[in-house]
Design an enzyme around this catalytic site. Structure first.
Site, short mmCIF file in Angstrom:
data_model
loop_
_atom_site.label_atom_id
_atom_site.label_comp_id
_atom_site.label_asym_id
_atom_site.label_seq_id
_atom_site.Cartn_x
_atom_site.Cartn_y
_atom_site.Cartn_z
N ASN A 1 -39.11 14.98 19.56
CA ASN A 1 -40.25 15.78 20.06
C ASN A 1 -40.15 16.00 21.56
O ASN A 1 -40.50 17.08 22.05
CB ASN A 1 -41.58 15.10 19.69
CG ASN A 1 -41.98 15.41 18.26
OD1 ASN A 1 -42.36 16.54 17.95
ND2 ASN A 1 -41.88 14.42 17.40
N HIS B 1 -48.78 13.09 15.57
CA HIS B 1 -48.79 12.12 14.48
C HIS B 1 -48.29 12.81 13.20
O HIS B 1 -48.69 13.95 12.93
CB HIS B 1 -50.21 11.59 14.27
CG HIS B 1 -50.28 10.55 13.21
ND1 HIS B 1 -49.82 9.26 13.40
CD2 HIS B 1 -50.74 10.60 11.94
CE1 HIS B 1 -50.00 8.58 12.28
NE2 HIS B 1 -50.56 9.36 11.38
C1 GRF Z 1 -42.69 11.50 15.15
O1 GRF Z 1 -42.72 11.58 13.75
C2 GRF Z 1 -44.09 11.49 15.71
O2 GRF Z 1 -44.99 12.26 14.96
C3 GRF Z 1 -44.45 10.04 15.63
O3 GRF Z 1 -43.28 9.35 15.96
C4 GRF Z 1 -42.15 10.16 15.63
C5 GRF Z 1 -41.35 10.29 16.87
O4 GRF Z 1 -40.12 10.92 16.63
N1 GRF Z 1 -45.57 9.74 16.51
P1 GRF Z 1 -39.22 11.40 17.85
O5 GRF Z 1 -38.94 10.17 18.71
O6 GRF Z 1 -39.96 12.45 18.60
O7 GRF Z 1 -37.97 11.91 17.21
#
Ligand code: GRF
Length: 230
Positions: free
Chosen positions: A16, A111
């Site tokens: 993300n 989330h």
């Molecule tokens: C994602 O699924 C987010 O929604 C959750 O933790 C995960 C993080 O993934 N809070 P990344 O580190 O961004 O790949």
């Protein structure tokens, strides 16, 4: 308004974070990623920050006896980088009520469920065992309660008959990568505010932002990031 200085807090892979870094490369994107903070020294997201030439720091929670001291160290980094907005992106520490109050309406979280369903961990396993037909992700303003707070953007994905938790996780993650840049852009333009009944988009009063496979207009790849209604 200039680009809003934003920090991204991570604990892990940082896909993300990558989506936010990529979006912020567009000259008209209203936020600039000025800082990445990880509470884990081995988080791959630190490498993503390095590649993007964004300053990154480790604030290891294990080095602090009390959560207040850990948060004070993070806030000092935010202050030094003159950060205005914070995005939690897979940040696996719970922030205190005091931190949430000081940064109220300036911290977003993503989330992997359609909140308020499936707060907490193992969201995809729980969705599958309940037999729900759709799942997705939520970007929301952070409040002291875990995975709660006014919703900015939600992304919907179908649950397919042959899904397992990993397949569903990947499909939701793809939508996360579209929702988070959109949500940060909305917040950074100052176009949205938290009203009594949730988040209000002054440019589109009465509309809720939902990324859904069938809603082609909202799922367009290049949403307008300017202040004008799209
Ligand atoms: C994602 O699924 C987010 O929604 C959750 O933790 C995960 C993080 O993934 N809070 P990344 O580190 O961004 O790949």
């Amino acid at each position: 308004m200039g680009r809003r200085a934003t920090a991204v807090l991570i604990s892990g892979s940082g896909t993300n974070l990558q989506a936010l870094l990529d979006a912020a490369r567009a000259p008209d994107y209203p936020a600039a990623i000025r800082l990445v903070v990880s509470n884990r020294p081995d988080a791959f997201g630190l490498e993503r920050a390095r590649r993007a030439k964004v300053p990154a720091v480790v604030v290891d929670h294990r080095a602090f006896a009390a959560r207040e001291d850990f948060e004070a160290a993070i806030e000092e980094e935010l202050r030094l980088a003159e950060v205005e907005l914070v995005c939690l992106a897979g940040f696996m520490r719970i922030l205190s009520a005091e931190f949430c109050a000081r940064w109220r309406d300036r911290v977003l979280n993503i989330h992997p469920s359609l909140l308020p369903a499936y707060r907490g961990l193992r969201t995809h396993e729980r969705a599958l065992s309940d037999g729900v037909a759709v799942s997705g992700c939520t970007v929301h303003f952070v409040r002291p309660e875990l995975d709660a707070g006014p919703v900015l953007v939600q992304g919907v994905v179908p649950v397919l008959p042959d899904d397992d938790a990993e397949r569903l996780r990947r499909r939701v993650l793809e939508v996360e990568h579209r929702c988070y840049p959109l949500a940060l852009a909305l917040q950074a333009t100052g176009r949205v505010r938290v009203g009594d009944g949730g988040v209000v988009d002054d440019a589109r009063p009465g509309e809720r932002l939902v990324l859904h496979p069938l809603l082609a207009r909202l799922a367009a790849n290049s949403p307008s990031f300017g202040n004008e209604p799209g």
